[in-house]
Structures are given as structure tokens and as C-alpha cells.
Design an enzyme around this catalytic site. Sequence first.
Site, PDB file in Angstrom:
ATOM      1  N   LYS A 180    -125.216 -76.544  10.870  1.00  0.00           N
ATOM      2  CA  LYS A 180    -123.952 -76.447  10.168  1.00  0.00           C
ATOM      3  C   LYS A 180    -124.013 -77.182   8.833  1.00  0.00           C
ATOM      4  O   LYS A 180    -124.855 -78.076   8.644  1.00  0.00           O
ATOM      5  CB  LYS A 180    -122.830 -77.069  11.013  1.00  0.00           C
ATOM      6  CG  LYS A 180    -122.516 -76.334  12.294  1.00  0.00           C
ATOM      7  CD  LYS A 180    -121.444 -77.066  13.078  1.00  0.00           C
ATOM      8  CE  LYS A 180    -121.090 -76.324  14.359  1.00  0.00           C
ATOM      9  NZ  LYS A 180    -120.371 -75.067  14.109  1.00  0.00           N
ATOM     10  N   ARG A 204    -120.848 -69.399  23.732  1.00  0.00           N
ATOM     11  CA  ARG A 204    -120.889 -68.228  24.619  1.00  0.00           C
ATOM     12  C   ARG A 204    -122.128 -68.243  25.518  1.00  0.00           C
ATOM     13  O   ARG A 204    -122.114 -67.683  26.605  1.00  0.00           O
ATOM     14  CB  ARG A 204    -120.813 -66.951  23.785  1.00  0.00           C
ATOM     15  CG  ARG A 204    -121.985 -66.726  22.866  1.00  0.00           C
ATOM     16  CD  ARG A 204    -121.663 -65.812  21.703  1.00  0.00           C
ATOM     17  NE  ARG A 204    -120.844 -66.485  20.710  1.00  0.00           N
ATOM     18  CZ  ARG A 204    -120.405 -65.894  19.595  1.00  0.00           C
ATOM     19  NH1 ARG A 204    -120.711 -64.643  19.338  1.00  0.00           N
ATOM     20  NH2 ARG A 204    -119.658 -66.568  18.731  1.00  0.00           N
TER      21      ARG A 204
END
Length: 493
Positions: free
Chosen positions: A276, A350
Site C-alpha cells: 500500500k 477475501r
Amino acid sequence: MKFQLHTFAHPARLLETDCDCLVAGIGGQKPKGLAKAIDQATGGLLTRLQGEGEITGKAGQTLMLQAVAGLKARRLLLVGTDAPASGPAPEPAALARAAARAVAATRAANVVWALGDGDEEAWTHAVLEMQQADYRFDAYRTGEQPAPPPERTLTFATDDAKRHGALRARLEQAQAIAHGMALARDLGNTPPNICTPAHLADAAQALGRDWGLEVEVFDRAAIEALGMHSFLAVAQGSTQEPRLIVLRYQGDKARRAPVALVGKGVTFDSGGISIKPAEAMDEMKYDMCGAASVLGTLRACAEMRLKVNLVGVIVACENMPAGNALKPGDVVRSLSGTTIEVLNTDAEGRLILCDALTYAQRRFEPAETIDIATLTGACVIALGHVRSGLYANDDALGQALLAAGDKLSDPAWRMPLDAAYHESLKSRVADIANIGGRPGGSVTAACFLSRFVQGRWAHLDIAGTAWKSGADKGGTGRPVPLLAQYLIDRAAS
């Protein structure tokens, strides 16, 4: 914080109540009800203040007065209740929030709350907002600190003694929900070097001891033995050991199938190899707020002794870059047997949730499954910081969750799960890819999860609502109110 109910046959009797603060509503028209009694007892004080523009009665406007002649209360808090000339009526939560913030700025310990005129919804919000306003997280501060808030008692004034039982029960529910929110906030606010997967497991075990929950904690070897390879692939780049945490609350008959709450517990998300940007990366300690909300909801339900069976399944790990970390292009095998091509390691939530969903459904055969996750930045772009994203494969379940959130001002918004969105998840080398590109990113993430569920299922993407940034940075405790209210409604049906 404590609360109590007192019956007052006439509003004027409130003026004789000895307390630290009397909270009263005031509209923009001629004072009526309690405001009228205060105005008469004070020689037209409220009329004069309105005439001078000190308070207009606009919804949410507050004015704190000290030592008002004619009142035994040491403070009088006036809260505007008028709806705007064009627009909806003010929400009870907004009025309670304004009043709670004004009270929280004082040392008032004994507060008589006459705002809301005995309305159950308004007083529920009063308990929630007062607890929120008094919340502090000072565990890691040293040196001189602000004094903690006093132990407050809210006395709710009603003229209907027959409703005491129902009002008390609802206020007790609100207090339990507030306690669950505080737990979720504490966990989210804890620094990531402290709040590791092991720390979450310890918090779950403490919750079990305090509230009689069954708790199991699985370490890396046990997770490996279960076959949760997708989960372990995310965890493999961190020196912090992953944990699978399972909690059970038995409030109903044993034969009743439970509701399964599945929480994402990434205690720090660097993005892994797909790292990130550095800006605001510290906020990635909040990537475990789905797990925190599961613990907070279980605590609230246990305190309420809610007649429902619950299972909490939390997958906890860190997502870190390392020489052995998951790489873009890797293929992993999920617990369900589905193979997944990892195109972006920052789409890790996920990857751990798919194994948790499979595990929860295989082991517990729940009546319905709800997963909660700070899953996608795309949801923040779509809905901002007001509503959580809600996905459901069952209309009745989706509508019930929306209604529960609206009751406690923890709103969500129903998002689509159209089959066409699944097209972007196709992989050339595996059964499914873990991302589908930027367009509709929150939707495709939910579509990915839907591949791993059977039966009634809902997904809450809380990336925009689980914490606040800026000057008041910190966990919000959402969506504990939505989940708890949903379970209250479910237990009552």
C-alpha cells in the site's frame, strides 16, 4: 454508566429535581411542555433567549446554562428539536448525539434526561450516544492525562409508569449494545504491535470466561490440518502466527441452527507484495474491525441473554511483505477445493474469508451466515463513511439487516450481486481470480465470496464505517448496533 426511570406526573415536577444537569428539548415556537414549565419558573428566560437568538430551536443546537434560578438542577441543557423548514424531521440519534456531546464536556454525574418525551427509540439513542461520547482510549498515554469522565447516571423522565417494564428492557438492550461497541472500539484502537492475532485470541478467551461462551483457538498447525491453505497463504509472510478463533453462544434450544458471524481479522495490512502507499498506512491496524465487531456483537448478545444461537468464526493474521510472502501470480487452494489465482496480494481479505465461510458452513450448518469485513476501498468510494455496503443472496435477510441498521442509526445500503459481475473474476490458470479490476471493486469482491457460500448469506463491507480518520481518528464500533438489533429482532420473531 447507569440509568434509571422515574415517573413525573407533571413536567413542572422536574424543576424540583436535584441533579447535576437537566436535559430538555426546545422548539422554535412558543415553549410548550417542559420548556413551558421552565419558562414560567424562570420568569420567561427561554422566551428571552429565543428572542435574543441565543437558541433558535434548530435541531441539534445546544445551549448549556448554569445555576438557573427557579430550577434545582445545577445545569440546564437546552437542545433544539425543530425540523428544518424543508426536509425531514430530525433523527432521534442526531438530537441525542448533540445532547450527549454537550453533557460529556461537563463533570455532570447525575443527569435527568427529559429529551424525547418517553419515546423508546429516542432513549435508546440517548444511552448509545452518551456511552459513545464518554468513550476514552488512553491505555498507552503516559504523563498527565485528562480526567476520566465521571460515573454518570441517566435518569429518564416519563409520565407513564405502565411502560416502565418495556422501557427498562429496551434501555438494558441499548446498554449491552454500547458495551459491545466499546469492546470493538478498544480492539480496533489498540496498536498493531499489541493487537496481534494472538491478542485477538486472548480477547476471545477472556470474553468466553466472562460471559460463558465456548471458545476454541486453532494455531498454524491446526489450521494447516484443516486444509485452510488460502488463509495460510496470506499469513505466511508475517512472523506473527495466524489464529482461527471459534466462539459459540447458546441462547436457544440446542437443535436450533445457529447464526454464523464470520469476521475478517487482519491485524495489520501492509498490502503484502502489492504494498500500500505509505500515507495513512497506520490506519491498516483497523483491518481487523470485522473480527472486533463479531466479538462485540457476541458480548452484547450474551449480556442481553438473547434467545438465539450464535457462532463466531474469526480468521486472524497479518498481511506482510517478506521473502516467503504470497506473490502476485501465485495459485492457492482454498478449503473448498477451489483454486484461486492471486493477482493482487492486497485483496487478501477475501482469501482468508473464503476459507472461514467454508469452515463455518461445513462444521455448523448455520441457518444463515453473515460475514463482516473492512474489505474494499471501492466501497468507501461508492458509499463514503455513512453507510456500510450490504450484499445478500436472500431478499428477506437483506431487508431485515437494512431495517435493523436503520433502527439504531447504523445504516447500510443494499448492493448488487448480478451474475454479470462474476465475468471479471475469470482466471486463465485457476478456477477463479482474486480480483476483477477496478470497476465495481466492492461488488466483485462480494461476488468472489458468494462462490464459497450455500444457503442464506449476507456480507457487510465496513471499510468506510468501521473507523474515522482525521482529528477524531478511531474505531466507531460499527456495525455492532446493526448486528445486535438484527439478532434482537430475529429472536423476537
